[in-house]
Every structure is written in structure tokens, then in C-alpha cells.
Design a protein around this motif. Structure first.
Motif, PDB file in Angstrom:
ATOM      1  N   ALA A  21       0.808  -1.214   0.000  1.00  0.00           N
ATOM      2  CA  ALA A  21       0.000   0.000   0.000  1.00  0.00           C
ATOM      3  C   ALA A  21       0.842   1.265   0.000  1.00  0.00           C
ATOM      4  CB  ALA A  21      -0.929   0.006   1.219  1.00  0.00           C
ATOM      5  N   ALA A  22       2.077   1.187   0.512  1.00  0.00           N
ATOM      6  CA  ALA A  22       2.868   2.413   0.675  1.00  0.00           C
ATOM      7  C   ALA A  22       4.333   2.199   0.303  1.00  0.00           C
ATOM      8  CB  ALA A  22       2.759   2.907   2.117  1.00  0.00           C
ATOM      9  N   PRO A  23       4.627   1.966  -0.977  1.00  0.00           N
ATOM     10  CA  PRO A  23       6.025   1.870  -1.406  1.00  0.00           C
ATOM     11  C   PRO A  23       6.665   3.255  -1.499  1.00  0.00           C
ATOM     12  CG  PRO A  23       4.607   1.757  -3.307  1.00  0.00           C
ATOM     13  CD  PRO A  23       3.696   1.828  -2.106  1.00  0.00           C
ATOM     14  N   ARG A  24       7.963   3.264  -1.643  1.00  0.00           N
ATOM     15  CA  ARG A  24       8.684   4.487  -1.985  1.00  0.00           C
ATOM     16  C   ARG A  24       8.693   4.617  -3.511  1.00  0.00           C
ATOM     17  NH1 ARG A  24      13.307   5.692   1.596  1.00  0.00           N
ATOM     18  NH2 ARG A  24      14.557   5.902  -0.285  1.00  0.00           N
ATOM     19  N   TYR A  25       8.447   5.819  -4.005  1.00  0.00           N
ATOM     20  CA  TYR A  25       8.484   6.061  -5.448  1.00  0.00           C
ATOM     21  C   TYR A  25       9.667   6.958  -5.781  1.00  0.00           C
ATOM     22  CZ  TYR A  25       3.642   4.381  -5.876  1.00  0.00           C
ATOM     23  OH  TYR A  25       2.492   3.626  -5.871  1.00  0.00           O
ATOM     24  N   GLU A  26      10.476   6.543  -6.744  1.00  0.00           N
ATOM     25  CA  GLU A  26      11.594   7.373  -7.191  1.00  0.00           C
ATOM     26  C   GLU A  26      11.196   8.134  -8.451  1.00  0.00           C
ATOM     27  OE1 GLU A  26      15.790   5.993  -7.019  1.00  0.00           O
ATOM     28  OE2 GLU A  26      15.702   6.232  -9.214  1.00  0.00           O
ATOM     29  N   LEU A  27      11.438   9.450  -8.426  1.00  0.00           N
ATOM     30  CA  LEU A  27      11.153  10.303  -9.572  1.00  0.00           C
ATOM     31  C   LEU A  27      12.433  10.917 -10.122  1.00  0.00           C
ATOM     32  CD1 LEU A  27       7.945  12.293  -8.503  1.00  0.00           C
ATOM     33  CD2 LEU A  27       8.098  10.151  -9.797  1.00  0.00           C
ATOM     34  N   LEU A  28      12.410  11.208 -11.410  1.00  0.00           N
ATOM     35  CA  LEU A  28      13.498  11.927 -12.063  1.00  0.00           C
ATOM     36  C   LEU A  28      13.092  13.391 -12.163  1.00  0.00           C
ATOM     37  CD1 LEU A  28      14.002   9.456 -15.049  1.00  0.00           C
ATOM     38  CD2 LEU A  28      15.092   9.357 -12.803  1.00  0.00           C
TER      39      LEU A  28
END
Length: 304
Positions: A21-28
Motif C-alpha cells: 500500500a505504501a512503497p517508496r516512489y523514485e522520480l526523475l
């Protein structure tokens, strides 16, 4: 099943549900990132990468925008782009002023250091001596090796970082067995850091292979290409969804050593979030559990 076994099982199920339900998201921090971020759950943990091309300024600008938009932001700080202690103090002050209390320390891909910090370990040592800094520091880990370092050197560097860091995130991998075997070796050697398993998001396969090569995963992809099943998954369908990878990792959540998921989204957030939400719902449905409340997408946030 005795009461203790039942308790452990219930706790493990709960942790898996939370991880999905709550992963870490990596953005560029690229053009369009702000629009992409609006597909994320409100309050999500969002990390922001740093590259020699765009520099620390681009990373911190994006991190500040995300913090104002209500996300839990984790900027990447590349040691080889930090010029000197005064520069480091300014970076830290800027993070703290934005309410950012977690950063991810990497060596960085710059050919030459801009100053005295040749790698992440040196920067971590400098930050550890500061009276004011983010309370959480993360470091990268490389279950499939590093294209610039031999395995023995890579292990020595990780051991040095582990003494100063609060958690580790693994490089993007394609097979759960690779991550789990590495994690078992680290636990046997005494490494106790919480580990977030790095997984790719939903992405076109041709782009994924291109990204893997740019990230220095050439050796990894050659090894993978010798495994017929995985080559079929990578090269045949147009879109890659890491279903098998995820299912292989989930049993290791919690007591198995995995603290959570770190999703390398490559800014393909909408499709990736829908895929994770579907797995979360299926996991809960299969166990007769209600899904955890999924936050609505983040509000529009500050002007771009």
C-alpha cells in the motif's frame, strides 16, 4: 498452528499489506515531473534522483516543490557534486528549511569529484559530524555488483556506509533470488540496516533495457539474457510488469529482511501505481482482508 505461529503469520500478512500500500516512489527531476507527481498517493514517500547533467540544484528544486505539495521527500545527494564543507552546509540547511528530514547519499556518476568527497562514504562521515542534518540517511546497495567496483571493494564500502546510515536501497534488479541471496549474505556478515528492495515500475521493455545499460547494468542484463524464462519476459511483451519479481520478494518482507519496496518509476507513475494497487487488492482479497485505505492522488500543489 500454535498461538505464537498464528501471531507471526498475522503480523507478516499485515506488513506485506502495508508494503504494497505504501512503497517508496523514485522520480526523475525532469520536465513534466510535477504533473507526474499528481498521480502519486497523497503523502507518499518520494525520492528525487541527482545526475551530473542536471546537478544538485535541479534535485533540490524538485524536492522543495514536492515537500510543499505534501510528500515525504528524500532528495539524492551525490557526493562527487558537493564542492566543500561550506557547500554541504548550505545543502543541508536548504533541506531542513524545506522540512526534509531524510536524504539518500550516493557517490554519483560524475567523472571527477567537484571537491573533497570522492564517494558516499566520505560524505556520510562529514554529515555524521554535523550538529544539524536530516535525521535519516540512506545508502545504495548492489546485489548484482557495480560496474566500477570489484565485489571486495564494494563490500568494504557498504560496511563503512552501514555504520553511518539508517537504511539501504538495492539497485534495480530483475530476479528476487538475486536480492534474497545478497540479503542473506549481508545478514550473515552482521549488516543490520533495514533494506528496501529496488524494483522497476511498469515500463516499455525496450526502454527498460536501454535504461539498464545506461545505469551500468550491462553485466547484469547479459547474465539475465542467458536465462530463457527471463529473456522471454524482457523481450517479448511490449510492457514489462515485474509480477514474478514482486511475488518472489514479498515472503521476505519483515522478518525476512525486507523493510519495503523502492520503485524505480522512471516517471511512469500512473501505470505503476495502478499495478501496485492491483497487487495490494489481490493480496488482501486472497486472505479475506480489507484493503488498506489508499490515499487519493496528491492535490495540485504549488504552481510549477
Amino acid at each position: 498452528m500454535n498461538d505464537m505461529q498464528r501471531l507471526v503469520t498475522v503480523e507478516a500478512v499485515g506488513r506485506i499489506r502495508e508494503v504494497l500500500a505504501a512503497p517508496r516512489y523514485e522520480l526523475l527531476p525532469l520536465k513534466g515531473m510535477q504533473e507526474v507527481a499528481r498521480h502519486l498517493p497523497a503523502g507518499a514517500v518520494v525520492t528525487v534522483t541527482c545526475s551530473p547533467r542536471h546537478g544538485l540544484e535541479r534535485t533540490l528544486e524538485a524536492a522543495e516543490w514536492l515537500a510543499v505539495a505534501g510528500f515525504q521527500v528524500v532528495p539524492h545527494i551525490a557526493a562527487r557534486l558537493v564542492r566543500d564543507p561550506a557547500h554541504l552546509r548550505r545543502l543541508v540547511a536548504r533541506m531542513l528549511a524545506a522540512g526534509i528530514d531524510d536524504c539518500f547519499v550516493v557517490g554519483g556518476d560524475a567523472e571527477r569529484p567537484a571537491g573533497e568527497y570522492a564517494g558516499g562514504a566520505e560524505l556520510l562521515e562529514a554529515m555524521a559530524a554535523m550538529s544539524s542534518r536530516p535525521s535519516r540517511l540512506g545508502v545504495p546497495a548492489y546485489p548484482e555488483g557495480h560496474h566500477r567496483l570489484d565485489d571486495a571493494t564494494l563490500q568494504r564500502v557498504l560496511d563503512a556506509k552501514a555504520a553511518l546510515a539508517d537504511y539501504a536501497v538495492t539497485q534495480m534488479c530483475f530476479e528476487a533470488s538475486t536480492v534474497l541471496a545478497w540479503l542473506e549474505r549481508q545478514r550473515r556478515s552482521g549488516m543490520t540496516l533495514p533494506v528496501y528492495a529496488g524494483i522497476p515500475g511498469v515500463l516499455e521493455r525496450t526502454r527498460l533495457l536501454s535504461v539498464a545499460m545506461r545505469l551500468g547494468l550491462g553485466t547484469s542484463t547479459r547474465v539475465l539474457s542467458r536465462r530463457t524464462g527471463l529473456v522471454g519476459r524482457l523481450l517479448q511483451p511490449a510492457v514489462y510488469r515485474p509480477d514474478d519479481l514482486l511475488q518472489g520478494l514479498l515472503p521476505a518482507v519483515g522478518d525476512g529482511g525486507i523493510a519495503g519496496l523502492h520503485v524505480y518509476s522512471f516517471n511512469q507513475v500512473g501505470a505503476t501505481r495502478a499495478w501496485l494497487d492491483a497487487h495490494h487488492a489481490a493480496h488482501c482479497r486472497g486472505l479475506g482482508l480489507a484493503t488498506l485505505a489508499t490515499p487519493e492522488p496528491a492535490p495540485a500543489g504549488p504552481p510549477g
